[in-house]
Design an enzyme around this catalytic site. Structure first.
Site, PDB file in Angstrom:
ATOM      1  N   ARG A   5      -5.164   0.636   5.488  1.00  0.00           N
ATOM      2  CA  ARG A   5      -5.729  -0.512   6.185  1.00  0.00           C
ATOM      3  C   ARG A   5      -5.427  -0.363   7.670  1.00  0.00           C
ATOM      4  O   ARG A   5      -4.386   0.206   8.042  1.00  0.00           O
ATOM      5  CB  ARG A   5      -5.129  -1.824   5.671  1.00  0.00           C
ATOM      6  CG  ARG A   5      -5.624  -2.245   4.302  1.00  0.00           C
ATOM      7  CD  ARG A   5      -7.099  -2.686   4.345  1.00  0.00           C
ATOM      8  NE  ARG A   5      -7.573  -3.150   3.042  1.00  0.00           N
ATOM      9  CZ  ARG A   5      -8.316  -2.436   2.201  1.00  0.00           C
ATOM     10  NH1 ARG A   5      -8.672  -1.205   2.495  1.00  0.00           N
ATOM     11  NH2 ARG A   5      -8.733  -2.951   1.064  1.00  0.00           N
ATOM     12  N   HIS A  34     -14.977   2.553   7.333  1.00  0.00           N
ATOM     13  CA  HIS A  34     -14.369   2.069   6.074  1.00  0.00           C
ATOM     14  C   HIS A  34     -15.201   2.507   4.870  1.00  0.00           C
ATOM     15  O   HIS A  34     -15.685   1.671   4.096  1.00  0.00           O
ATOM     16  CB  HIS A  34     -14.201   0.542   6.124  1.00  0.00           C
ATOM     17  CG  HIS A  34     -13.238   0.037   5.089  1.00  0.00           C
ATOM     18  ND1 HIS A  34     -12.423  -1.048   5.289  1.00  0.00           N
ATOM     19  CD2 HIS A  34     -12.956   0.458   3.827  1.00  0.00           C
ATOM     20  CE1 HIS A  34     -11.697  -1.269   4.210  1.00  0.00           C
ATOM     21  NE2 HIS A  34     -12.008  -0.355   3.303  1.00  0.00           N
TER      22      HIS A  34
HETATM   23  P1  NDP Z   1      -1.522   1.261  -5.692  1.00  0.00           P
HETATM   24  O1  NDP Z   1      -1.071  -0.137  -5.798  1.00  0.00           O
HETATM   25  O2  NDP Z   1      -1.932   1.978  -6.944  1.00  0.00           O
HETATM   26  O3  NDP Z   1      -0.399   2.148  -5.003  1.00  0.00           O
HETATM   27  C1  NDP Z   1       0.272   1.724  -3.871  1.00  0.00           C
HETATM   28  C2  NDP Z   1       1.292   2.779  -3.494  1.00  0.00           C
HETATM   29  O4  NDP Z   1       1.913   2.376  -2.269  1.00  0.00           O
HETATM   30  C3  NDP Z   1       2.401   2.903  -4.540  1.00  0.00           C
HETATM   31  O5  NDP Z   1       2.805   4.231  -4.665  1.00  0.00           O
HETATM   32  C4  NDP Z   1       3.525   2.054  -3.930  1.00  0.00           C
HETATM   33  O6  NDP Z   1       4.839   2.441  -4.318  1.00  0.00           O
HETATM   34  C5  NDP Z   1       3.330   2.356  -2.450  1.00  0.00           C
HETATM   35  N1  NDP Z   1       3.949   1.324  -1.636  1.00  0.00           N
HETATM   36  C6  NDP Z   1       3.693  -0.013  -1.614  1.00  0.00           C
HETATM   37  N2  NDP Z   1       4.498  -0.636  -0.738  1.00  0.00           N
HETATM   38  C7  NDP Z   1       5.289   0.314  -0.200  1.00  0.00           C
HETATM   39  C8  NDP Z   1       6.333   0.306   0.748  1.00  0.00           C
HETATM   40  N3  NDP Z   1       6.736  -0.840   1.328  1.00  0.00           N
HETATM   41  N4  NDP Z   1       6.933   1.470   1.071  1.00  0.00           N
HETATM   42  C9  NDP Z   1       6.540   2.625   0.490  1.00  0.00           C
HETATM   43  N5  NDP Z   1       5.550   2.715  -0.445  1.00  0.00           N
HETATM   44  C10 NDP Z   1       4.935   1.565  -0.774  1.00  0.00           C
HETATM   45  O7  NDP Z   1      -2.720   1.280  -4.624  1.00  0.00           O
HETATM   46  P2  NDP Z   1      -3.988   2.257  -4.574  1.00  0.00           P
HETATM   47  O8  NDP Z   1      -3.494   3.646  -4.535  1.00  0.00           O
HETATM   48  O9  NDP Z   1      -4.955   1.892  -5.631  1.00  0.00           O
HETATM   49  O10 NDP Z   1      -4.660   1.818  -3.173  1.00  0.00           O
HETATM   50  C11 NDP Z   1      -3.960   1.933  -1.968  1.00  0.00           C
HETATM   51  C12 NDP Z   1      -4.733   1.293  -0.832  1.00  0.00           C
HETATM   52  O11 NDP Z   1      -5.826   2.095  -0.422  1.00  0.00           O
HETATM   53  C13 NDP Z   1      -5.401  -0.048  -1.128  1.00  0.00           C
HETATM   54  O12 NDP Z   1      -4.473  -1.110  -1.164  1.00  0.00           O
HETATM   55  C14 NDP Z   1      -6.361  -0.174   0.037  1.00  0.00           C
HETATM   56  O13 NDP Z   1      -5.705  -0.783   1.134  1.00  0.00           O
HETATM   57  C15 NDP Z   1      -6.678   1.282   0.374  1.00  0.00           C
HETATM   58  N6  NDP Z   1      -8.083   1.605   0.079  1.00  0.00           N
HETATM   59  C16 NDP Z   1      -8.884   2.048   1.095  1.00  0.00           C
HETATM   60  C17 NDP Z   1     -10.188   2.396   0.857  1.00  0.00           C
HETATM   61  C18 NDP Z   1     -11.040   2.942   1.935  1.00  0.00           C
HETATM   62  O14 NDP Z   1     -12.226   3.158   1.704  1.00  0.00           O
HETATM   63  N7  NDP Z   1     -10.503   3.207   3.101  1.00  0.00           N
HETATM   64  C19 NDP Z   1     -10.766   2.284  -0.489  1.00  0.00           C
HETATM   65  C20 NDP Z   1      -9.846   1.820  -1.475  1.00  0.00           C
HETATM   66  C21 NDP Z   1      -8.551   1.488  -1.186  1.00  0.00           C
HETATM   67  P3  NDP Z   1       5.317   2.374  -5.864  1.00  0.00           P
HETATM   68  O15 NDP Z   1       4.566   3.502  -6.543  1.00  0.00           O
HETATM   69  O16 NDP Z   1       6.747   2.609  -5.826  1.00  0.00           O
HETATM   70  O17 NDP Z   1       4.905   1.028  -6.364  1.00  0.00           O
HETATM   71  C1  OXD Z   2     -10.792  -1.173  -1.338  1.00  0.00           C
HETATM   72  C2  OXD Z   2     -11.559  -0.822  -0.156  1.00  0.00           C
HETATM   73  O1  OXD Z   2      -9.687  -1.694  -1.190  1.00  0.00           O
HETATM   74  O2  OXD Z   2     -12.781  -0.609  -0.281  1.00  0.00           O
HETATM   75  O3  OXD Z   2     -11.275  -0.924  -2.462  1.00  0.00           O
HETATM   76  O4  OXD Z   2     -11.001  -0.710   0.926  1.00  0.00           O
END
Ligand code: NDP
Ligand code: OXD
Length: 309
Positions: free
Chosen positions: A224, A272
């Site tokens: 983000r 995005h």
């Molecule tokens: P998940 O919830 O599956 O994974 C999140 C990961 O981030 C986990 O490994 C988690 O750790 C880690 N994490 C969370 N908080 C912290 C922290 N404070 N310090 C270190 N690590 C942390 O999310 P997704 O992989 O499904 O998605 C990630 C993000 O990608 C979405 O939230 C969205 O913002 C972004 N996104 C962007 C898109 C785009 O087109 N640009 C499309 C889709 C998503 P742990 O494993 O220990 O819980």
């Molecule tokens: C998502 C995105 O979070 O599109 O799926 O960014």
């Protein structure tokens, strides 16, 4: 027992989702907000950037499903009714597309595609050597981050996955905590941010973080925009640390026309689109979570509001 799709800035997606839900089960009523004829019947809302107050229209609401992986747009709504469950919608294609996008940005950078395109324009035959592999630090090892790790490892890169718990990620060495981040940042040729936006991750990529990056390194932000302190990144790019940034997400979207990122030579940007939710692919997941809501069964990919993801 109906579904309302509240995605005012994604009308075409909303229509495709409604049609796919109807194809899967024509007994489920699905409305696209604001054309909801019986708000009392709505138990499930599918949201993407719903307008403030919209959720209050549904007194029987049980679940809000994000039309995507991120949920910060839902959790930030002070009008999210207490007791309403929140879940996200992530399918394999979302993870695969994210991995493809990140790998593409790394390949484009490492193999200098832009310079070869310019050489072609100038009629120049100028082969350049390139390093055999690189070290990539992936911030976030969740559904998308682990897919990114797997693809980068398959391409032969050394991959380090940093997450809150140090969760294992395919092909990567896992780590957690601030010390690990401080240790790994200066080693990485590429840093990829694929974190969720939470109170703990907002502004993580600030002046101190960027100053630890290797000179000339590539930063890829697909998490983000608010993960990055944009003014700090502009200053850091001017100092060459990181050398360049591939940015898909921004603090304000659409990126304002006068924003310096548009014309900064160190920035490659995209609107995005790293990974887009596919209405055909997620209809079955959304229908399943709707049925779970109606039947009082646990949701798939339910979000912990205290953790923020
Ligand atoms: P998940 O919830 O599956 O994974 C999140 C990961 O981030 C986990 O490994 C988690 O750790 C880690 N994490 C969370 N908080 C912290 C922290 N404070 N310090 C270190 N690590 C942390 O999310 P997704 O992989 O499904 O998605 C990630 C993000 O990608 C979405 O939230 C969205 O913002 C972004 N996104 C962007 C898109 C785009 O087109 N640009 C499309 C889709 C998503 P742990 O494993 O220990 O819980
Ligand atoms: C998502 C995105 O979070 O599109 O799926 O960014």
């Amino acid at each position: 027992m109906a579904i309302a799709i509240v995605m005012p800035d994604r009308r075409a997606d909303a229509e495709r989702l409604r049609d796919n839900l109807n194809r899967l089960d024509d007994s489920v009523r699905v409305w696209i907000w604001p054309e909801v004829t019986a708000p009392d019947a709505v138990t499930t809302v599918v949201s993407w950037n719903h307008p403030a107050g919209a959720l209050a229209e549904f007194p029987g609401l049980g679940t809000v499903l994000s039309y995507g992986a991120g949920v910060e747009h839902l959790l930030a709504d002070p009008a999210l009714p207490a007791g309403v469950a929140v879940a996200r919608t992530v399918d394999e294609s979302l993870a695969r597309d994210m991995a493809e996008f990140v790998a593409g940005r790394i390949v484009e950078h490492r193999r200098e595609f832009v310079r070869y395109r310019e050489d072609q324009r100038q009629g120049r035959w100028r082969p350049r050597a390139y390093p055999s592999s690189c070290t990539v630090l992936v911030l976030g090892a969740g559904r998308l981050g682990s897919a990114v790790c797997a693809v980068l490892a398959a391409l032969g890169h050394e991959v380090v996955a940093w997450s809150r718990s140090g969760r294992p990620a395919p092909g990567a060495v896992s780590c957690r905590g601030e010390d690990a981040l401080k240790r790994e940042l200066p080693r990485a040729d590429v840093v990829v941010c694929v974190l969720p936006l939470t109170e703990a991750t907002r502004g993580l990529l600030d002046r101190d973080f960027l100053a630890r990056m290797r000179p000339g390194a590539l930063l890829v932000n697909v998490g983000r925009g608010a993960h990055v302190v944009e003014a700090d990144l502009l200053a850091a790019l001017d100092e060459g640390r990181p050398g360049c940034a591939a940015l898909d997400v921004f603090a304000e979207e659409p990126l304002p026309p006068k924003h310096p990122f548009w014309r900064h030579p160190g920035v490659t940007l995209s609107p995005h689109v790293a990974s887009l939710t596919n209405a055909e692919a997620v209809a079955a997941i959304i229908l399943d979570n709707h049925r779970r809501t109606v039947e009082g069964r646990p949701l798939v990919d339910r979000v912990d509001p205290d953790r923020g993801y």
